[in-house]
Design a protein around this motif. Structure first.
Motif, PDB file in Angstrom:
ATOM      1  N   THR A   1       0.821  -1.210   0.000  1.00  0.00           N
ATOM      2  CA  THR A   1       0.000   0.000   0.000  1.00  0.00           C
ATOM      3  C   THR A   1       0.853   1.257   0.000  1.00  0.00           C
ATOM      4  OG1 THR A   1      -0.103   0.005   2.413  1.00  0.00           O
ATOM      5  CG2 THR A   1      -1.877  -1.135   1.249  1.00  0.00           C
ATOM      6  N   GLN A   2       2.047   1.165   0.572  1.00  0.00           N
ATOM      7  CA  GLN A   2       2.879   2.357   0.737  1.00  0.00           C
ATOM      8  C   GLN A   2       3.692   2.706  -0.509  1.00  0.00           C
ATOM      9  OE1 GLN A   2       4.560   2.454   5.029  1.00  0.00           O
ATOM     10  NE2 GLN A   2       4.111   0.291   4.652  1.00  0.00           N
ATOM     11  N   ASP A   3       3.880   1.737  -1.412  1.00  0.00           N
ATOM     12  CA  ASP A   3       4.750   1.972  -2.562  1.00  0.00           C
ATOM     13  C   ASP A   3       4.060   1.780  -3.905  1.00  0.00           C
ATOM     14  OD1 ASP A   3       6.965   2.370  -0.823  1.00  0.00           O
ATOM     15  OD2 ASP A   3       7.184   0.209  -0.623  1.00  0.00           O
ATOM     16  N   SER A   4       2.740   1.601  -3.908  1.00  0.00           N
ATOM     17  CA  SER A   4       2.033   1.276  -5.140  1.00  0.00           C
ATOM     18  C   SER A   4       0.995   2.343  -5.474  1.00  0.00           C
ATOM     19  CB  SER A   4       1.316  -0.074  -5.005  1.00  0.00           C
ATOM     20  OG  SER A   4       2.210  -1.092  -4.615  1.00  0.00           O
TER      21      SER A   4
ATOM     22  N   PRO B   1      -2.585  -9.221  -1.115  1.00  0.00           N
ATOM     23  CA  PRO B   1      -3.479  -8.672  -0.096  1.00  0.00           C
ATOM     24  C   PRO B   1      -4.885  -9.235  -0.207  1.00  0.00           C
ATOM     25  CG  PRO B   1      -3.226  -7.101  -1.881  1.00  0.00           C
ATOM     26  CD  PRO B   1      -2.274  -8.227  -2.179  1.00  0.00           C
ATOM     27  N   GLY B   2      -5.584  -9.176   0.925  1.00  0.00           N
ATOM     28  CA  GLY B   2      -6.965  -9.651   0.969  1.00  0.00           C
ATOM     29  C   GLY B   2      -7.828  -8.692   1.754  1.00  0.00           C
ATOM     30  N   GLY B   3      -8.883  -9.240   2.365  1.00  0.00           N
ATOM     31  CA  GLY B   3      -9.836  -8.403   3.079  1.00  0.00           C
ATOM     32  C   GLY B   3      -9.238  -7.654   4.254  1.00  0.00           C
ATOM     33  N   GLY B   4      -8.284  -8.266   4.935  1.00  0.00           N
ATOM     34  CA  GLY B   4      -7.649  -7.591   6.059  1.00  0.00           C
ATOM     35  C   GLY B   4      -6.865  -6.378   5.620  1.00  0.00           C
TER      36      GLY B   4
ATOM     37  N   ALA C   1      -1.976  -2.299   7.000  1.00  0.00           N
ATOM     38  CA  ALA C   1      -2.532  -3.042   5.864  1.00  0.00           C
ATOM     39  C   ALA C   1      -1.488  -3.996   5.297  1.00  0.00           C
ATOM     40  CB  ALA C   1      -3.012  -2.071   4.785  1.00  0.00           C
ATOM     41  N   ASP C   2      -0.262  -3.527   5.178  1.00  0.00           N
ATOM     42  CA  ASP C   2       0.799  -4.388   4.663  1.00  0.00           C
ATOM     43  C   ASP C   2       1.164  -5.478   5.662  1.00  0.00           C
ATOM     44  OD1 ASP C   2       0.916  -2.998   2.281  1.00  0.00           O
ATOM     45  OD2 ASP C   2       2.491  -1.642   2.965  1.00  0.00           O
ATOM     46  N   ASP C   3       1.124  -5.162   6.964  1.00  0.00           N
ATOM     47  CA  ASP C   3       1.364  -6.184   7.987  1.00  0.00           C
ATOM     48  C   ASP C   3       0.317  -7.290   7.886  1.00  0.00           C
ATOM     49  OD1 ASP C   3       3.495  -4.730   8.911  1.00  0.00           O
ATOM     50  OD2 ASP C   3       2.459  -3.932  10.677  1.00  0.00           O
TER      51      ASP C   3
END
Length: 228
Positions: free
Chosen positions: A12-15, A31-34, A83-85
């Motif tokens: 999320t931070q680099d895209s 990534p998914g729902g979380g 989100a990335d975690d």
């Protein structure tokens, strides 16, 4: 390189939004729902920051407004990291279920499920902490931006609901490793309690949203009827 391969490096931070949502659209789970829950929290925080920036403080409100604004800016960055975690936790979750049946698989599922639940619980806790700041903006923010506040409430509700659901689902997955729900509750009391706490947070969001929705959407049929 195909979309599936590209999604492996997407964060999320680099895209861009395009690249990240393309990765989310893949049948991969990470990534998914979380992770999507984290992005919804970042949207809520971003809107709160915008409204705060457009607000002129009233008498005695300067420090409180500045604090609300600072917390919103920090939360936007935190939410993207969380989100990335969560995406990383989802990757480990999926890997555990791909192991061959046996004690090693059961242990991996247990560890991955608890870690995934913890990641979602932290995200939910951060989201719940933002509720009253958004409520403050609903009452004291620039009135021309009340619709943005309600949109932020919607995003925040999605984040809290998503976190609650994921914590509950991940805990229940421990049954795949042989535990009963009673054993899960006794073994993970903090995570178990987090589910109810997040349910209460959703109720608070609904209460605050209902209190200002007539200002944000005055042409809504119910709003017009209530005003008569």
């Amino acid at each position: 390189m195909g979309a599936m391969a590209d999604s492996e490096a997407v964060t999320t931070q680099d895209s861009t939004v395009e690249a990240w949502t393309q990765a989310l659209a893949e049948s991969k789970g990470s990534p998914g729902g979380g992770a999507g829950t984290g992005v919804m929290l970042a949207i809520a925080a971003s809107l709160a920051s915008m409204v705060a920036g457009y607000t002129q403080p009233g008498d005695g409100e300067r420090k409180e407004l500045a604090d609300v604004h600072a917390r919103a800016r920090t939360l936007r960055r935190t939410a993207l990291r969380l989100a990335d975690d969560d995406a990383a936790a989802s990757e480990a979750f999926g890997a555990a279920f791909r192991l061959e049946p046996g004690p090693e698989r059961d242990e991996a599922i247990h560890r991955a499920s608890v870690n995934a639940a913890k990641a979602s619980a932290v995200l939910g806790e951060r989201a719940a902490e933002a509720i009253e700041d958004l409520g403050w903006l609903a009452a004291n923010g620039n009135p021309a931006l009340i619709a943005d506040v309600v949109v932020a409430f919607g995003a925040l509700r999605a984040a809290v609901t998503g976190a609650r659901t994921n914590v509950s689902f991940d805990l229940a997955t421990l049954r795949s490793a042989g535990a009963t729900l009673e054993q899960i509750r006794d073994g993970q009391p903090v995570l178990w309690a987090a589910v109810q706490q997040l349910n209460s947070a959703v109720e608070r969001i609904d209460e605050l949203t209902a209190s200002v929705d007539h200002r944000a959407a005055p042409t809504d049929t119910d709003a017009v009827r209530d005003a008569v």
